[in-house]
Design a protein around this motif. Structure first.
Motif, PDB file in Angstrom:
ATOM      1  N   ASP A  13      -7.639  -3.609   2.050  1.00  0.00           N
ATOM      2  CA  ASP A  13      -6.983  -4.516   1.107  1.00  0.00           C
ATOM      3  C   ASP A  13      -6.420  -3.766  -0.101  1.00  0.00           C
ATOM      4  O   ASP A  13      -5.728  -4.367  -0.937  1.00  0.00           O
ATOM      5  CB  ASP A  13      -7.964  -5.578   0.611  1.00  0.00           C
ATOM      6  CG  ASP A  13      -8.418  -6.529   1.707  1.00  0.00           C
ATOM      7  OD1 ASP A  13      -9.623  -6.866   1.733  1.00  0.00           O
ATOM      8  OD2 ASP A  13      -7.576  -6.930   2.539  1.00  0.00           O
ATOM      9  N   THR A  14      -6.706  -2.483  -0.202  1.00  0.00           N
ATOM     10  CA  THR A  14      -6.212  -1.681  -1.315  1.00  0.00           C
ATOM     11  C   THR A  14      -4.693  -1.649  -1.327  1.00  0.00           C
ATOM     12  O   THR A  14      -4.061  -1.303  -0.325  1.00  0.00           O
ATOM     13  CB  THR A  14      -6.770  -0.250  -1.227  1.00  0.00           C
ATOM     14  OG1 THR A  14      -8.192  -0.283  -1.398  1.00  0.00           O
ATOM     15  CG2 THR A  14      -6.153   0.633  -2.304  1.00  0.00           C
ATOM     16  N   ALA A  15      -4.119  -2.036  -2.466  1.00  0.00           N
ATOM     17  CA  ALA A  15      -2.657  -2.112  -2.588  1.00  0.00           C
ATOM     18  C   ALA A  15      -2.303  -2.570  -3.996  1.00  0.00           C
ATOM     19  O   ALA A  15      -3.178  -2.981  -4.760  1.00  0.00           O
ATOM     20  CB  ALA A  15      -2.077  -3.097  -1.581  1.00  0.00           C
ATOM     21  N   ALA A  56       0.848  -1.181   0.000  1.00  0.00           N
ATOM     22  CA  ALA A  56       0.000   0.000   0.000  1.00  0.00           C
ATOM     23  C   ALA A  56       0.889   1.238   0.000  1.00  0.00           C
ATOM     24  O   ALA A  56       2.047   1.174   0.421  1.00  0.00           O
ATOM     25  CB  ALA A  56      -0.907  -0.015   1.220  1.00  0.00           C
ATOM     26  N   PRO A  57       0.362   2.378  -0.442  1.00  0.00           N
ATOM     27  CA  PRO A  57       1.160   3.609  -0.479  1.00  0.00           C
ATOM     28  C   PRO A  57       1.741   3.947   0.892  1.00  0.00           C
ATOM     29  O   PRO A  57       1.024   3.938   1.892  1.00  0.00           O
ATOM     30  CB  PRO A  57       0.155   4.666  -0.933  1.00  0.00           C
ATOM     31  CG  PRO A  57      -0.860   3.904  -1.705  1.00  0.00           C
ATOM     32  CD  PRO A  57      -0.984   2.582  -1.029  1.00  0.00           C
ATOM     33  N   GLY A  58       3.041   4.208   0.921  1.00  0.00           N
ATOM     34  CA  GLY A  58       3.690   4.588   2.161  1.00  0.00           C
ATOM     35  C   GLY A  58       3.978   3.452   3.111  1.00  0.00           C
ATOM     36  O   GLY A  58       4.453   3.684   4.230  1.00  0.00           O
ATOM     37  N   LYS A  59       3.693   2.219   2.680  1.00  0.00           N
ATOM     38  CA  LYS A  59       3.915   1.069   3.563  1.00  0.00           C
ATOM     39  C   LYS A  59       4.895   0.092   2.934  1.00  0.00           C
ATOM     40  O   LYS A  59       5.148   0.115   1.732  1.00  0.00           O
ATOM     41  CB  LYS A  59       2.586   0.365   3.854  1.00  0.00           C
ATOM     42  CG  LYS A  59       1.612   1.210   4.662  1.00  0.00           C
ATOM     43  CD  LYS A  59       0.411   0.388   5.083  1.00  0.00           C
ATOM     44  CE  LYS A  59      -0.512   1.208   5.964  1.00  0.00           C
ATOM     45  NZ  LYS A  59      -1.688   0.404   6.409  1.00  0.00           N
ATOM     46  N   GLU A  60       5.422  -0.781   3.762  1.00  0.00           N
ATOM     47  CA  GLU A  60       6.328  -1.813   3.260  1.00  0.00           C
ATOM     48  C   GLU A  60       5.533  -2.924   2.561  1.00  0.00           C
ATOM     49  O   GLU A  60       4.350  -3.121   2.840  1.00  0.00           O
ATOM     50  CB  GLU A  60       7.147  -2.401   4.419  1.00  0.00           C
ATOM     51  CG  GLU A  60       8.126  -1.430   5.043  1.00  0.00           C
ATOM     52  CD  GLU A  60       9.017  -2.098   6.069  1.00  0.00           C
ATOM     53  OE1 GLU A  60       9.944  -1.432   6.556  1.00  0.00           O
ATOM     54  OE2 GLU A  60       8.796  -3.284   6.382  1.00  0.00           O
ATOM     55  N   ARG A  61       6.225  -3.623   1.697  1.00  0.00           N
ATOM     56  CA  ARG A  61       5.603  -4.767   1.040  1.00  0.00           C
ATOM     57  C   ARG A  61       5.361  -5.858   2.087  1.00  0.00           C
ATOM     58  O   ARG A  61       6.250  -6.185   2.875  1.00  0.00           O
ATOM     59  CB  ARG A  61       6.517  -5.283  -0.070  1.00  0.00           C
ATOM     60  CG  ARG A  61       5.866  -6.258  -1.018  1.00  0.00           C
ATOM     61  CD  ARG A  61       6.730  -6.505  -2.242  1.00  0.00           C
ATOM     62  NE  ARG A  61       6.913  -5.278  -3.034  1.00  0.00           N
ATOM     63  CZ  ARG A  61       7.442  -5.273  -4.257  1.00  0.00           C
ATOM     64  NH1 ARG A  61       7.847  -6.409  -4.808  1.00  0.00           N
ATOM     65  NH2 ARG A  61       7.588  -4.133  -4.896  1.00  0.00           N
ATOM     66  N   GLU A  62       4.134  -6.398   2.069  1.00  0.00           N
ATOM     67  CA  GLU A  62       3.791  -7.392   3.075  1.00  0.00           C
ATOM     68  C   GLU A  62       3.302  -8.688   2.447  1.00  0.00           C
ATOM     69  O   GLU A  62       2.685  -8.701   1.380  1.00  0.00           O
ATOM     70  CB  GLU A  62       2.715  -6.852   4.029  1.00  0.00           C
ATOM     71  CG  GLU A  62       1.364  -6.640   3.409  1.00  0.00           C
ATOM     72  CD  GLU A  62       0.253  -6.434   4.437  1.00  0.00           C
ATOM     73  OE1 GLU A  62       0.500  -6.587   5.650  1.00  0.00           O
ATOM     74  OE2 GLU A  62      -0.880  -6.146   4.009  1.00  0.00           O
ATOM     75  N   PHE A  63       3.563  -9.766   3.154  1.00  0.00           N
ATOM     76  CA  PHE A  63       3.127 -11.091   2.737  1.00  0.00           C
ATOM     77  C   PHE A  63       1.613 -11.214   2.815  1.00  0.00           C
ATOM     78  O   PHE A  63       0.994 -10.718   3.759  1.00  0.00           O
ATOM     79  CB  PHE A  63       3.779 -12.128   3.657  1.00  0.00           C
ATOM     80  CG  PHE A  63       3.267 -13.519   3.495  1.00  0.00           C
ATOM     81  CD1 PHE A  63       2.355 -14.042   4.396  1.00  0.00           C
ATOM     82  CD2 PHE A  63       3.698 -14.318   2.452  1.00  0.00           C
ATOM     83  CE1 PHE A  63       1.876 -15.327   4.265  1.00  0.00           C
ATOM     84  CE2 PHE A  63       3.229 -15.608   2.309  1.00  0.00           C
ATOM     85  CZ  PHE A  63       2.309 -16.114   3.218  1.00  0.00           C
TER      86      PHE A  63
END
Length: 126
Positions: A89-91, A40-47
């Motif tokens: 869940d937007t990403a 998501a914008p401004g966040k780290e990539r997550e599993f």
């Protein structure tokens, strides 16, 4: 050369569904550990979810019961069925592949995987 191509993203209302696809070439989905991550914008990539060589799966807690990962060996494609979508869940969703079998404790780490797709945007409106 391994290539992963995602498709199926889009805009959907909360409570709706989408199915993402990841078409692989250069490596068979059944011989590697495949996974979905999101960012998501401004966040780290997550599993989000992983599909093991054995066919077993693993999910992050926030999507359990709503998302299902699967594969079609004949099409060499992995899927992510997403139901009851929420705005959080937007990403951008990324497909990834890791060589061979990964141990369970390593499934959630970006560094465990060696090939990535370009990503597909999923936007859930409230």
């Amino acid at each position: 050369q391994v290539q992963l191509v995602e498709s199926g993203g889009g805009l959907v209302q909360a409570g709706g569904s989408l199915r993402l696809s990841c078409a692989a070439s250069g490596r068979t989905v059944s011989s590697s550990t495949m996974a979905w991550f999101r960012q998501a914008p401004g966040k780290e990539r997550e599993f989000v979810a992983a599909l093991k060589r054995s066919g077993g799966s693993s999910y992050v807690e926030t999507v359990k019961g709503r998302f299902t990962v699967s594969r079609d060996n004949g099409k060499n494609t992995m899927y992510l069925q997403m139901n009851y979508l929420k705005p959080e869940d937007t990403a951008v969703y990324y497909c990834t592949s890791g060589a061979g079998t990964l141990i369970n404790t390593s499934l959630r780490y970006v560094s465990s995987y060696d090939y990535w797709g370009q990503g597909t945007q999923v936007t859930v409106s409230s």
